[in-house]
Design a protein around this motif. Structure first.
Motif, short mmCIF file in Angstrom:
data_model
loop_
_atom_site.label_atom_id
_atom_site.label_comp_id
_atom_site.label_asym_id
_atom_site.label_seq_id
_atom_site.Cartn_x
_atom_site.Cartn_y
_atom_site.Cartn_z
N TYR B 47 0.88 -1.18 0.00
CA TYR B 47 0.00 0.00 0.00
C TYR B 47 0.91 1.22 0.00
CZ TYR B 47 -3.55 -3.36 1.42
OH TYR B 47 -4.40 -4.43 1.47
N LEU B 48 0.78 2.07 -1.02
CA LEU B 48 1.69 3.19 -1.20
C LEU B 48 0.93 4.51 -1.12
CD1 LEU B 48 3.61 1.98 -4.38
CD2 LEU B 48 4.61 2.25 -2.10
N ASP B 49 1.42 5.41 -0.27
CA ASP B 49 0.94 6.80 -0.29
C ASP B 49 2.01 7.64 -0.98
OD1 ASP B 49 -1.57 6.79 0.78
OD2 ASP B 49 -0.91 7.10 2.85
N VAL B 50 1.67 8.22 -2.11
CA VAL B 50 2.62 9.07 -2.84
C VAL B 50 2.06 10.48 -2.87
CG1 VAL B 50 3.80 9.48 -5.03
CG2 VAL B 50 3.39 7.14 -4.25
N ASP B 51 2.83 11.42 -2.33
CA ASP B 51 2.36 12.79 -2.25
C ASP B 51 3.43 13.72 -2.79
OD1 ASP B 51 0.67 14.84 -1.64
OD2 ASP B 51 1.26 14.97 0.49
N ASP B 52 3.08 14.46 -3.82
CA ASP B 52 4.00 15.46 -4.38
C ASP B 52 5.34 14.81 -4.76
OD1 ASP B 52 4.39 18.00 -5.29
OD2 ASP B 52 5.11 18.79 -3.35
N GLY B 53 5.28 13.64 -5.37
CA GLY B 53 6.50 12.98 -5.84
C GLY B 53 7.31 12.30 -4.75
N VAL B 54 6.72 12.17 -3.54
CA VAL B 54 7.45 11.54 -2.44
C VAL B 54 6.63 10.36 -1.90
CG1 VAL B 54 8.34 11.87 -0.09
CG2 VAL B 54 8.60 13.69 -1.78
N VAL B 55 7.31 9.23 -1.63
CA VAL B 55 6.64 8.09 -1.00
C VAL B 55 6.50 8.42 0.49
CG1 VAL B 55 6.74 5.62 -0.49
CG2 VAL B 55 7.61 6.48 -2.66
N THR B 56 5.34 8.95 0.88
CA THR B 56 5.18 9.43 2.25
C THR B 56 4.91 8.29 3.23
OG1 THR B 56 2.88 9.90 1.72
CG2 THR B 56 4.44 11.74 1.61
N ASP B 57 4.25 7.24 2.75
CA ASP B 57 4.00 6.12 3.65
C ASP B 57 3.83 4.85 2.82
OD1 ASP B 57 3.69 4.75 5.98
OD2 ASP B 57 1.68 5.48 6.45
N LEU B 58 4.18 3.70 3.39
CA LEU B 58 3.82 2.44 2.75
C LEU B 58 3.67 1.35 3.81
CD1 LEU B 58 6.73 0.79 0.70
CD2 LEU B 58 7.04 2.16 2.74
N LYS B 59 2.76 0.43 3.53
CA LYS B 59 2.51 -0.70 4.41
C LYS B 59 2.61 -1.96 3.56
CE LYS B 59 1.34 1.45 8.29
NZ LYS B 59 2.30 1.47 9.38
N ILE B 60 2.95 -3.07 4.22
CA ILE B 60 3.11 -4.31 3.48
C ILE B 60 2.27 -5.44 4.09
CG2 ILE B 60 5.39 -3.73 2.63
CD1 ILE B 60 6.65 -5.37 4.78
N ALA B 61 1.78 -6.30 3.21
CA ALA B 61 1.07 -7.51 3.64
C ALA B 61 1.54 -8.64 2.73
CB ALA B 61 -0.44 -7.31 3.53
N GLY B 62 1.00 -9.83 2.92
CA GLY B 62 1.39 -10.96 2.07
C GLY B 62 2.11 -12.03 2.89
N GLN B 63 2.51 -13.08 2.19
CA GLN B 63 3.17 -14.20 2.86
C GLN B 63 4.15 -14.84 1.89
OE1 GLN B 63 0.33 -17.30 3.62
NE2 GLN B 63 -0.60 -17.14 1.62
N GLY B 64 5.09 -15.57 2.44
CA GLY B 64 6.04 -16.24 1.57
C GLY B 64 7.29 -16.64 2.34
N CYS B 65 8.33 -16.96 1.59
CA CYS B 65 9.55 -17.44 2.22
C CYS B 65 10.27 -16.31 2.93
CB CYS B 65 10.46 -18.08 1.17
SG CYS B 65 11.21 -16.88 0.05
N SER B 66 11.26 -16.64 3.72
CA SER B 66 11.97 -15.64 4.52
C SER B 66 12.63 -14.59 3.63
CB SER B 66 13.04 -16.33 5.37
OG SER B 66 13.94 -17.02 4.54
N ILE B 67 13.19 -15.01 2.51
CA ILE B 67 13.88 -14.04 1.64
C ILE B 67 12.88 -13.02 1.07
CG2 ILE B 67 15.26 -13.75 -0.46
CD1 ILE B 67 16.79 -15.04 1.87
N SER B 68 11.74 -13.51 0.58
CA SER B 68 10.76 -12.59 -0.02
C SER B 68 10.20 -11.65 1.04
CB SER B 68 9.64 -13.36 -0.72
OG SER B 68 8.77 -13.98 0.22
N GLN B 69 9.92 -12.16 2.22
CA GLN B 69 9.29 -11.32 3.24
C GLN B 69 10.31 -10.37 3.87
OE1 GLN B 69 5.82 -11.37 3.36
NE2 GLN B 69 6.34 -12.65 1.59
#
Lengths: 411, 157
Positions: B47-69
């Motif tokens: 989930y990406l919040d982009v404001d005025d050309g800046v990544v102001t916030d992001l959250k992550i979800a999902g599942q997988g192996c240790s390397i991917s997570q």
């Protein structure tokens, strides 16, 4: 006591002498593809050195020899599965191609929009995707026989599912769960409903005594590379009256009787379905693999696998208790030797990676059975599968490596 | 155990055990982006919040192996607060760390320019993932988060 002298068998497999990451190779992925004994390697080598030529074409000595060996392999395959006639054994690339042949040749000339095919939730993609392609193209209805919480087919609704269906496509033994299905019972139910039966026998022909006459199925697909033979060759067995009535699959050399500028007539069985130069060397390797298994005796092969699977299930339960989930029947007599599991919350790929550090080869992933993985509610599992060259030491190596994986990823 | 410790560095295991920025953001204004590795079942949701050309916030979800997570968690920590231009440069630098060949194929520039472009980029903790290169099948586990990020940025801008 094992019914097979595993130490002697191991000595026949050159690859098992390999050392990986400082550890002797422990190969537990035969359900994906088995290793080859020296007898198979030498048979293929000998052909290339002494008698290789294209088959069914030349009239010179080595061409005659190659053709005779190629057809002797077909006879060995037919005998091994209990086929009444070599005319019914079509050599193809693998079981996947065999199922596709049935989907293209038989199904497309016999099924129309609205017809139904019954699959099961434990099918390999090879016995799913050809039918999905057909369903999309022809408006065929696909019905799915569910599995129970004990990882066996739920037979309660079977008659309803088979009602007016044209085909039941079912695996003889699941490559993920190990579950062995009761093929004669399923065939009886399908035939009573007027449906033909295709059996994906990839995981059963290498491990169990096969008598397709007793199955009474209509199509049976299997591959050489899961039974000590080379990759690149497999077979479709089908009843000859079906094969006679089916249109050819691929067109080209070998499958024709005559060709003019305006048409062709097809060759007789089984060559009608074998377009192009076949996998000649591989056919000879397959014959040697069958000889090897027959020397051991398939009753002994099965008894050994029941015993090693019993030991493996017991060892996994004893060492990991409630930290391991095993997906498949508990009774070793009701299952094959493929044991799928999840260790705690550790992803199968991470488990597999740590195991590799100890030379232990297991499969990690969805095992080409994504519909089943969705039913099980897991993205991936690890799978250890055992064959004639595996013994209790191999299981102990697996358990020891799994303990290290657990330590490594402890939360 | 040296090979394994090269792959699973302590900082990677730390991100795997305690992933940063887990959660969701309301969509919109956030952009949701999903990535999958169909072969192994790794799943990354951003989930990406982009404001005025800046990544102001992001959250992550999902599942997988240790390397991917772990890679997803490390990526989230690395790009938060950065401009889109910086994030794209960081992505190229990370991919170069994984496999220069891949970057050349996908990059708009030829190899030499690309290397100059990346000289000043500091990867910091992300360099811990360098060990993945020795395990080719796992490279796609490490790059999944970044591919999913670029997909989200393309959508957000």
């Amino acid at each position: 006591m094992s019914s097979i002298d595993v130490a002697r068998v191991k000595a026949d497999f050159p690859i098992l002498k390999r050392v990986v990451n400082g550890h002797p190779l422990v190969f537990l992925d035969s359900a994906a593809s088995a290793q080859k004994p020296i007898q198979v390697l030498e048979a293929m080598d000998r052909l290339a050195r002494e008698s290789y030529a294209n088959v069914h074409r030349g009239v010179y000595t080595i061409a005659e020899e190659a053709s005779a060996k190629f057809e002797a392999s077909r006879a060995a395959v037919a005998r091994f599965i209990g086929a009444p006639s070599t005319r019914e054994v079509i050599f193809l690339r693998n079981a996947t191609e065999a199922i596709n042949l049935v989907a293209y040749s038989w199904a497309r000339s016999n099924l129309v929009e609205g017809d139904a095919i019954v699959l099961t939730e434990m099918e390999h993609h090879a016995n799913v995707v050809p039918w999905l392609m057909l369903a999309e193209e022809r408006g065929i209805e696909l019905r799915w026989a569910p599995i129970t919480s004990d990882f066996v087919l739920d037979l309660d609704g079977l008659d309803e599912l088979l009602h007016n269906a044209k085909l039941l496509a079912v695996t003889a033994s699941s490559n993920v769960l190990g579950t062995i299905n009761d093929i004669p019972l399923l065939v009886q139910a399908a035939h009573a409903a007027g449906a033909l039966v295709l059996v994906d026998a990839c995981q059963s022909v290498p491990h169990l005594v096969t008598d397709i006459t007793a199955w009474d199925a209509d199509f049976v697909a299997f591959s050489a590379h899961k039974m000590l033979g080379p990759s690149g060759i497999g077979a479709l067995w089908a009843r000859s009256e079906l094969l006679e009535a089916m249109p050819p699959f691929l067109g080209g050399g070998e499958m024709i009787r005559d060709v003019t500028k305006t048409g062709f007539t097809t060759n007789e069985l089984p060559w009608k379905f074998e377009a192009g130069t076949p996998a000649i060397t591989e056919a000879i390797g397959w014959h040697a693999a069958i000889d090897y298994l027959e020397d051991l005796g398939m009753d002994n092969v099965r008894a050994h696998e029941v015993s090693i699977t019993d030991y493996a299930l017991g060892a996994l339960e004893a060492n990991f208790e409630d930290r391991i989930t095993i997906y498949g029947p508990r009774d070793p007599a009701a299952r094959g030797s493929a044991v799928s599991f999840l260790l705690q919350e550790i992803h199968a790929h991470d488990v597999s990676q740590v195991l590799d550090e100890y030379g232990v080869c297991v499969r990690a992933g969805h095992h080409c059975a994504k519909p089943l993985m969705r039913v099980l509610g897991v993205p991936a599992t690890s799978r250890a599968s055992f064959y004639i060259y595996n013994d209790e030491d191999d299981v102990d190596a697996l358990v020891s490596a799994l303990k290290n994986a657990e330590k490594f990823f402890a939360i | 155990m040296s090979g394994l410790e090269d792959l699973y560095r302590e900082i990677i295991l730390d991100h795997y055990r305690a992933p940063r920025n887990r959660g969701e953001l309301p969509v919109p204004p956030a952009v949701k982006s999903e990535g999958f590795n169909p072969l192994c079942g790794d799943e990354v949701v951003l989930y990406l919040d982009v404001d005025d050309g800046v990544v102001t916030d992001l959250k992550i979800a999902g599942q997988g192996c240790s390397i991917s997570q772990a890679s997803t968690s490390m990526m989230s920590a690395a790009v938060k607060g950065k401009t889109i231009a910086e994030v794209r440069q960081l992505t190229r630098a990370f991919k170069a760390l994984m496999s220069i060949h891949e970057s050349k194929l996908e990059g708009e520039q030829d190899g030499s320019d690309l290397e100059d472009d990346l000289k000043g980029v500091r990867l910091g903790d992300l360099e811990a993932l360098q060990g993945v290169v020795k395990f080719p099948v796992r490279i796609k586990c490490a790059t999944l988060a970044w591919n999913t990020l670029i997909q989200g940025l393309d959508e957000a801008t």
